[in-house]
Design a protein around this motif. Sequence first.
Motif, PDB file in Angstrom:
ATOM      1  N   UNK A 269       0.831  -1.208   0.000  1.00 20.91           N
ATOM      2  CA  UNK A 269       0.000   0.000   0.000  1.00 20.91           C
ATOM      3  C   UNK A 269       0.857   1.246   0.000  1.00 20.91           C
ATOM      4  N   UNK A 270       0.268   2.347  -0.392  1.00 21.55           N
ATOM      5  CA  UNK A 270       1.008   3.596  -0.442  1.00 21.55           C
ATOM      6  C   UNK A 270       1.290   4.104   0.964  1.00 21.55           C
ATOM      7  N   UNK A 271       2.483   4.635   1.144  1.00 20.30           N
ATOM      8  CA  UNK A 271       2.862   5.196   2.437  1.00 20.30           C
ATOM      9  C   UNK A 271       1.902   6.319   2.807  1.00 20.30           C
ATOM     10  N   UNK A 272       1.419   6.282   4.036  1.00 17.75           N
ATOM     11  CA  UNK A 272       0.564   7.347   4.546  1.00 17.75           C
ATOM     12  C   UNK A 272      -0.879   7.274   4.118  1.00 17.75           C
ATOM     13  N   UNK A 279      -0.899   1.026   8.817  1.00 17.58           N
ATOM     14  CA  UNK A 279      -0.289   1.879   9.844  1.00 17.58           C
ATOM     15  C   UNK A 279       0.780   1.162  10.662  1.00 17.58           C
ATOM     16  N   UNK A 280       0.843  -0.170  10.550  1.00 17.64           N
ATOM     17  CA  UNK A 280       1.834  -0.925  11.332  1.00 17.64           C
ATOM     18  C   UNK A 280       3.088  -1.247  10.525  1.00 17.64           C
ATOM     19  N   UNK A 282       6.643  -1.475   9.157  1.00 20.59           N
ATOM     20  CA  UNK A 282       7.920  -1.271   9.835  1.00 20.59           C
ATOM     21  C   UNK A 282       8.730  -0.155   9.168  1.00 20.59           C
ATOM     22  N   UNK A 283       9.246   0.760   9.969  1.00 20.33           N
ATOM     23  CA  UNK A 283      10.082   1.851   9.457  1.00 20.33           C
ATOM     24  C   UNK A 283      10.799   2.501  10.616  1.00 20.33           C
ATOM     25  N   UNK A 284      11.858   3.223  10.304  1.00 16.26           N
ATOM     26  CA  UNK A 284      12.596   3.945  11.345  1.00 16.26           C
ATOM     27  C   UNK A 284      11.755   5.113  11.852  1.00 16.26           C
ATOM     28  N   UNK A 285      12.149   5.659  12.986  1.00 13.27           N
ATOM     29  CA  UNK A 285      11.421   6.795  13.549  1.00 13.27           C
ATOM     30  C   UNK A 285      11.446   7.988  12.602  1.00 13.27           C
ATOM     31  N   UNK A 286      12.571   8.169  11.914  1.00 12.11           N
ATOM     32  CA  UNK A 286      12.684   9.304  10.995  1.00 12.11           C
ATOM     33  C   UNK A 286      11.716   9.154   9.821  1.00 12.11           C
ATOM     34  N   UNK A 287      11.634   7.936   9.294  1.00 11.77           N
ATOM     35  CA  UNK A 287      10.731   7.692   8.166  1.00 11.77           C
ATOM     36  C   UNK A 287       9.283   7.813   8.623  1.00 11.77           C
ATOM     37  N   UNK A 288       8.970   7.256   9.783  1.00 12.10           N
ATOM     38  CA  UNK A 288       7.602   7.355  10.291  1.00 12.10           C
ATOM     39  C   UNK A 288       7.190   8.809  10.475  1.00 12.10           C
ATOM     40  N   UNK A 289       8.126   9.632  10.948  1.00 15.03           N
ATOM     41  CA  UNK A 289       7.824  11.054  11.144  1.00 15.03           C
ATOM     42  C   UNK A 289       7.573  11.741   9.803  1.00 15.03           C
ATOM     43  N   UNK A 360       1.030  -8.850   8.390  1.00 17.29           N
ATOM     44  CA  UNK A 360      -0.049  -7.882   8.184  1.00 17.29           C
ATOM     45  C   UNK A 360      -1.327  -8.634   7.852  1.00 17.29           C
ATOM     46  N   UNK A 361      -2.396  -8.393   8.597  1.00 20.14           N
ATOM     47  CA  UNK A 361      -3.673  -9.060   8.381  1.00 20.14           C
ATOM     48  C   UNK A 361      -4.302  -8.560   7.094  1.00 20.14           C
TER      49      UNK A 361
END
Length: 374
Positions: A269-272, A279-280, A282-289, A360-361
């Motif tokens: 799926x597309x990011x964001x 929403x679950x 996996x990514x680094x904190x910087x990428x998640x931000x 991922x379900x």
Amino acid sequence: MNHTSSLDNEADYSDDFDFTAEPSAQSCENLTVPNELAGLRLDAALAKLLPDYSRSRLTGWIKDGAVLLNGKRAQPKDKLVGGEVLEVTIVPTEENQAFAAEPMDLDIVYEDDSVLVVNKPAGMVVHPAAGNWHGTLLNGLLHHCPALAQVPRAGIVHRLDKDTSGLMVVAKTLPAQTQLVQQLQARTVKRVYRAVADGIVPFDGKIETQIGRDPHNRLKMAVLPFGGKEAITHLQVLERYHNHSYVECKLETGRTHQIRVHMRAARHPLAGDPVYGNPRHSASDEVKAAVKSMGRQALHAYRLSFVHPTSGETVSFEAPMPADIYHLLSVLRLEAGLDSSLNHADTGQTPAGGQDDDDWDDDDYDVEVVYVRD
């Protein structure tokens, strides 16, 4: 790979649509009740005298005091004897009022006497609808070019999701609109999107499925085993990072949320994406931000090509990646040890490690989606 909250979308208009003929401001109708309507209730008589308006709408006007019977406020159940004078204030609907010109800054990429190409920002709704009657692209187009009021849908022939940015072509004349619609139907309008997807997309290919409304949620679209509309997206991987991929999607068809649904069904799926995303992931904190700061799906209509309806020449336009997606790509590239400038994307880049969320379900999608190599 064989996909809003409001179903405002990256789809094409397939049905004819004309603006209502009602006035955009209040007006008044003075009527005399003919004798043949004697004995009818006021609401029933009005339905016959003003057939262009629904019975419920006329009843509402009566209750709101917009209908005077011999100069006095009336009630829907008042019986008529014939010869009465009715004064009816025609109150335009909110929907009708929505088709009004509004000044706004539009990023016009190209314009001539026949067409204009606009770079729509994320957050802008294309067409007025429930919950979004004002501030839409249509409102801005009517202010920019008042003559568009004479063209159905103000010249709009295809749409983008509210939170998808990028290029759209608008017809300035009815012949140009007819020509562009024919091109869309013939699939000769070329639309290329760029996006950031979750996970490592394995290789280039084609996603071909049927898409329709999600049987579990009528506000969403989904890949269906049967009963949907043919949807084809051509996919090319531009770069791969630790846990994401930078991809280019070429639409062959223009179904509602096609790219978003296709990428979701393919488990990338597309990011964001607030509707079809994971929403679950996996990514680094910087990428998640960086993803969170976008507040939308990382999808941009990057390139648009079509045959000019007047000159007959093929024209092509590009819109640079918007700042929010560019920032996300810069973070991803830096984390992967790549040049953050994005000026020379290595389409064959192999990720330095990476993973998909295999846990991922995905129970809502029981259709097997396969990559079909071009």
